[in-house]
Design an enzyme around this catalytic site. Structure first.
Site, PDB file in Angstrom:
ATOM      1  N   ASP A 179     -10.543   6.730   5.131  1.00  0.00           N
ATOM      2  CA  ASP A 179     -10.279   5.676   4.162  1.00  0.00           C
ATOM      3  C   ASP A 179      -9.664   6.310   2.908  1.00  0.00           C
ATOM      4  O   ASP A 179     -10.279   7.216   2.319  1.00  0.00           O
ATOM      5  CB  ASP A 179     -11.625   5.005   3.840  1.00  0.00           C
ATOM      6  CG  ASP A 179     -11.487   3.807   2.941  1.00  0.00           C
ATOM      7  OD1 ASP A 179     -10.518   3.748   2.160  1.00  0.00           O
ATOM      8  OD2 ASP A 179     -12.365   2.930   2.999  1.00  0.00           O
ATOM      9  N   ARG A 237      -2.599  11.543  -7.416  1.00  0.00           N
ATOM     10  CA  ARG A 237      -3.266  12.517  -8.285  1.00  0.00           C
ATOM     11  C   ARG A 237      -3.512  13.829  -7.545  1.00  0.00           C
ATOM     12  O   ARG A 237      -3.420  14.907  -8.113  1.00  0.00           O
ATOM     13  CB  ARG A 237      -4.599  11.907  -8.765  1.00  0.00           C
ATOM     14  CG  ARG A 237      -5.316  12.727  -9.797  1.00  0.00           C
ATOM     15  CD  ARG A 237      -6.484  11.960 -10.385  1.00  0.00           C
ATOM     16  NE  ARG A 237      -7.503  11.642  -9.399  1.00  0.00           N
ATOM     17  CZ  ARG A 237      -8.545  10.837  -9.633  1.00  0.00           C
ATOM     18  NH1 ARG A 237      -8.699  10.257 -10.809  1.00  0.00           N
ATOM     19  NH2 ARG A 237      -9.441  10.596  -8.695  1.00  0.00           N
ATOM     20  N   TYR A 269      -4.136  -9.627  -4.764  1.00  0.00           N
ATOM     21  CA  TYR A 269      -3.032  -8.847  -4.179  1.00  0.00           C
ATOM     22  C   TYR A 269      -1.890  -8.717  -5.191  1.00  0.00           C
ATOM     23  O   TYR A 269      -1.314  -7.646  -5.374  1.00  0.00           O
ATOM     24  CB  TYR A 269      -2.566  -9.528  -2.892  1.00  0.00           C
ATOM     25  CG  TYR A 269      -1.523  -8.755  -2.112  1.00  0.00           C
ATOM     26  CD1 TYR A 269      -1.897  -7.737  -1.233  1.00  0.00           C
ATOM     27  CD2 TYR A 269      -0.168  -9.052  -2.217  1.00  0.00           C
ATOM     28  CE1 TYR A 269      -0.942  -7.035  -0.490  1.00  0.00           C
ATOM     29  CE2 TYR A 269       0.791  -8.367  -1.488  1.00  0.00           C
ATOM     30  CZ  TYR A 269       0.399  -7.357  -0.622  1.00  0.00           C
ATOM     31  OH  TYR A 269       1.343  -6.667   0.107  1.00  0.00           O
ATOM     32  N   LYS A 273      -0.496  -5.215  -6.677  1.00  0.00           N
ATOM     33  CA  LYS A 273       0.869  -4.742  -6.427  1.00  0.00           C
ATOM     34  C   LYS A 273       1.679  -4.645  -7.726  1.00  0.00           C
ATOM     35  O   LYS A 273       2.573  -3.799  -7.842  1.00  0.00           O
ATOM     36  CB  LYS A 273       1.560  -5.636  -5.394  1.00  0.00           C
ATOM     37  CG  LYS A 273       0.934  -5.527  -3.988  1.00  0.00           C
ATOM     38  CD  LYS A 273       1.082  -4.125  -3.393  1.00  0.00           C
ATOM     39  CE  LYS A 273       0.667  -4.031  -1.941  1.00  0.00           C
ATOM     40  NZ  LYS A 273       0.824  -2.690  -1.363  1.00  0.00           N
ATOM     41  N   VAL A 302       7.431  -9.062   6.345  1.00  0.00           N
ATOM     42  CA  VAL A 302       7.691  -8.110   7.433  1.00  0.00           C
ATOM     43  C   VAL A 302       6.715  -8.410   8.568  1.00  0.00           C
ATOM     44  O   VAL A 302       5.523  -8.613   8.314  1.00  0.00           O
ATOM     45  CB  VAL A 302       7.476  -6.643   6.964  1.00  0.00           C
ATOM     46  CG1 VAL A 302       7.974  -5.667   8.030  1.00  0.00           C
ATOM     47  CG2 VAL A 302       8.153  -6.374   5.633  1.00  0.00           C
TER      48      VAL A 302
HETATM   49  N1  NAD Z   1       3.934  -7.067   6.076  1.00  0.00           N
HETATM   50  C1  NAD Z   1       4.400  -7.616   4.974  1.00  0.00           C
HETATM   51  O1  NAD Z   1       4.933  -8.730   5.000  1.00  0.00           O
HETATM   52  C2  NAD Z   1       4.312  -6.865   3.660  1.00  0.00           C
HETATM   53  C3  NAD Z   1       4.987  -7.403   2.562  1.00  0.00           C
HETATM   54  C4  NAD Z   1       4.932  -6.739   1.348  1.00  0.00           C
HETATM   55  C5  NAD Z   1       4.219  -5.570   1.235  1.00  0.00           C
HETATM   56  N2  NAD Z   1       3.560  -5.074   2.320  1.00  0.00           N
HETATM   57  C6  NAD Z   1       2.801  -3.829   2.127  1.00  0.00           C
HETATM   58  O2  NAD Z   1       3.199  -2.891   3.098  1.00  0.00           O
HETATM   59  C7  NAD Z   1       2.118  -2.000   3.351  1.00  0.00           C
HETATM   60  C8  NAD Z   1       1.913  -1.863   4.846  1.00  0.00           C
HETATM   61  O3  NAD Z   1       1.519  -3.098   5.372  1.00  0.00           O
HETATM   62  P1  NAD Z   1       1.818  -3.567   6.863  1.00  0.00           P
HETATM   63  O4  NAD Z   1       2.407  -4.906   6.747  1.00  0.00           O
HETATM   64  O5  NAD Z   1       2.505  -2.514   7.602  1.00  0.00           O
HETATM   65  O6  NAD Z   1       0.321  -3.767   7.371  1.00  0.00           O
HETATM   66  P2  NAD Z   1      -0.462  -3.292   8.670  1.00  0.00           P
HETATM   67  O7  NAD Z   1      -1.777  -3.980   8.570  1.00  0.00           O
HETATM   68  O8  NAD Z   1       0.348  -3.500   9.894  1.00  0.00           O
HETATM   69  O9  NAD Z   1      -0.663  -1.735   8.432  1.00  0.00           O
HETATM   70  C9  NAD Z   1      -1.472  -1.239   7.393  1.00  0.00           C
HETATM   71  C10 NAD Z   1      -2.196   0.006   7.877  1.00  0.00           C
HETATM   72  O10 NAD Z   1      -2.952   0.514   6.772  1.00  0.00           O
HETATM   73  C11 NAD Z   1      -4.223   0.922   7.267  1.00  0.00           C
HETATM   74  N3  NAD Z   1      -5.209   0.861   6.195  1.00  0.00           N
HETATM   75  C12 NAD Z   1      -5.690  -0.248   5.588  1.00  0.00           C
HETATM   76  N4  NAD Z   1      -6.606   0.096   4.683  1.00  0.00           N
HETATM   77  C13 NAD Z   1      -6.709   1.436   4.724  1.00  0.00           C
HETATM   78  C14 NAD Z   1      -7.510   2.377   4.023  1.00  0.00           C
HETATM   79  N5  NAD Z   1      -8.399   1.987   3.105  1.00  0.00           N
HETATM   80  N6  NAD Z   1      -7.365   3.687   4.306  1.00  0.00           N
HETATM   81  C15 NAD Z   1      -6.481   4.106   5.261  1.00  0.00           C
HETATM   82  N7  NAD Z   1      -5.706   3.252   5.948  1.00  0.00           N
HETATM   83  C16 NAD Z   1      -5.828   1.937   5.682  1.00  0.00           C
HETATM   84  C17 NAD Z   1      -4.542  -0.075   8.367  1.00  0.00           C
HETATM   85  O11 NAD Z   1      -5.514   0.446   9.262  1.00  0.00           O
HETATM   86  C18 NAD Z   1      -3.189  -0.291   9.010  1.00  0.00           C
HETATM   87  O12 NAD Z   1      -2.988   0.576  10.097  1.00  0.00           O
HETATM   88  C19 NAD Z   1       0.929  -2.557   2.590  1.00  0.00           C
HETATM   89  O13 NAD Z   1       0.774  -1.841   1.381  1.00  0.00           O
HETATM   90  C20 NAD Z   1       1.315  -3.978   2.320  1.00  0.00           C
HETATM   91  O14 NAD Z   1       0.686  -4.482   1.166  1.00  0.00           O
HETATM   92  C21 NAD Z   1       3.592  -5.693   3.538  1.00  0.00           C
END
Ligand code: NAD
Length: 364
Positions: A179, A237, A269, A273, A302
């Site tokens: 984590d 950091r 959120y 962000k 996405v």
């Molecule tokens: N998918 C979208 O539409 C979208 C849009 C804007 C921003 N984002 C950002 O993109 C980033 C990736 O998101 P995604 O859409 O690929 O999501 P996703 O859920 O497919 O992947 C996120 C991954 O992060 C891991 N994760 C979550 N909490 C964690 C923790 N505390 N420690 C270690 N790993 C952890 C999860 O296990 C997962 O594998 C995120 O920061 C999300 O906020 C996504």
């Protein structure tokens, strides 16, 4: 469970007595939803994934096949055939589509973007990527690895990390399961990276439950802030001292459309962000002239496994009105293209930028 998750075993086949129009994989999502039988099948599938049709706003004009193509393998051809058969009372339709929504035309099928690898772009570099078990993080880690970099892949899910590593057997990938809000994980990441840390992509993140501030719980607020902001800060950091010693390093944080506007997610959120944007700019300013660059990418929608859960009816109504200007969701690989540009030496001279990778949403 993500938007496109599907548990076929619980699917019920409703009666098709009153269904006259034929549905196919080429029918749009809107046509499926408008169809008396197809609509029930589709809504049941969404309910199983903890979703409802409102989250489909931007892709309602897409064909079922096109949406399935973005589901990262969760909606298979077999499932589509099964759905089509049930919707058409047992027969697979060769009829292109029912036209129940002539007033709202389908989005034109555009040629698909093709990824073009730059061989050796990350050769000799060690790049840490968090969230590498899924979605944007995995696509980023994969692109870096396929362009010759050594990847330190971090995720809370050891299974997903191991699957990812196994999928790229030729690449150099070291996994750290943990984590990112935990100091021991941070320590382990830095130790695993070893001598050099050339780049860091802080991608791991979680959504909130789309609640405005008067409905947000302390639990949601703390969890979202901890993962999206505190985890990101802790890893920055931890790597910066090594980058200062090396006199080089590139950090890319993942913010969101919700990091630059108020209409893309709930209060927690959005605040997290926006804070990532502040952390990025402050760091870019602080380390100017040291060889370290700090930038952020702001994705629009996405198709990934990220959970989009609406716990506030009031907010959902506001969100749906605003989402009319949202381009359809894109793929994780397209985000990886933007992120790896900034991570790599191609991003030289770009520092403190917040790069929207959103198909133009932020321009609206
Ligand atoms: N998918 C979208 O539409 C979208 C849009 C804007 C921003 N984002 C950002 O993109 C980033 C990736 O998101 P995604 O859409 O690929 O999501 P996703 O859920 O497919 O992947 C996120 C991954 O992060 C891991 N994760 C979550 N909490 C964690 C923790 N505390 N420690 C270690 N790993 C952890 C999860 O296990 C997962 O594998 C995120 O920061 C999300 O906020 C996504």
């Amino acid at each position: 469970m993500g938007l496109f998750s599907h548990n076929k075993s619980q699917e019920q086949a409703p009666s098709s007595d009153n269904a006259d129009a034929q549905l196919s994989g080429d029918s749009t999502i809107r046509e499926w939803l408008d169809h008396p039988v197809g609509g029930q099948i589709f809504r049941a599938m969404l309910a199983e994934a903890g979703q409802n049709e409102k989250v489909l706003g931007p892709v309602k004009g897409w064909s079922l096949k096109r949406v399935a193509g973005m589901s990262q393998g969760k909606m298979t051809d077999e499932m589509i055939t099964d759905m089509v058969q049930k919707a058409n009372g047992g027969s697979v339709s060769a009829v292109p589509s029912a036209s129940t929504s002539a007033a709202e035309p389908s989005a034109p099928d555009m040629p698909e973007w093709q990824e073009k690898i730059t061989p050796g772009r990350f050769a000799g570099q060690t790049v840490i990527v968090t969230g590498a078990g899924s979605g944007i993080g995995q696509a980023t880690a994969s692109r870096v690895a396929r362009e010759g970099g050594r990847v330190v892949a971090v995720d809370i899910s050891p299974e997903r990390l191991n699957d990812f590593k196994a999928s790229l057997s030729e690449a150099t990938i070291d996994v750290v399961a943990g984590d990112i809000t935990n100091d021991e994980t941070i320590e382990q990441i830095v130790q695993t990276a070893g001598e050099r840390i050339d780049a860091l992509a802080n991608v791991a993140g979680i959504m909130d439950n789309m609640t405005p501030v008067h409905e947000v719980s302390d639990e949601v607020w703390s969890r979202v802030m901890n993962v999206n902001l505190v985890g990101t800060m802790k890893l920055m950091r931890a790597v910066v001292p090594k980058m200062l010693e090396q006199k080089s390093g590139s950090i890319v944080n993942i913010t969101s459309e919700a990091g630059i506007r108020g209409a893309a997610a709930g209060a927690a959120y959005t605040a997290s962000k926006h804070a990532v944007v502040g952390l990025t700019k402050s760091s870019a300013f602080a380390y100017t002239g040291t060889g370290i660059r700090v930038n952020a990418v702001a994705p629009g929608g996405v198709a990934t496994n990220i959970e989009a859960k609406f716990d506030s009816d009031m907010f959902m109504e506001r969100f749906n009105a605003a989402s009319a200007i949202m381009p359809p969701p894109t793929t994780a690989n397209q985000l990886a293209a933007s992120i790896t540009f900034l991570l790599s030496d191609d991003g030289t001279n770009v520092n403190g930028a917040i790069l929207p990778s959103d198909g133009g949403w932020s321009a609206a």
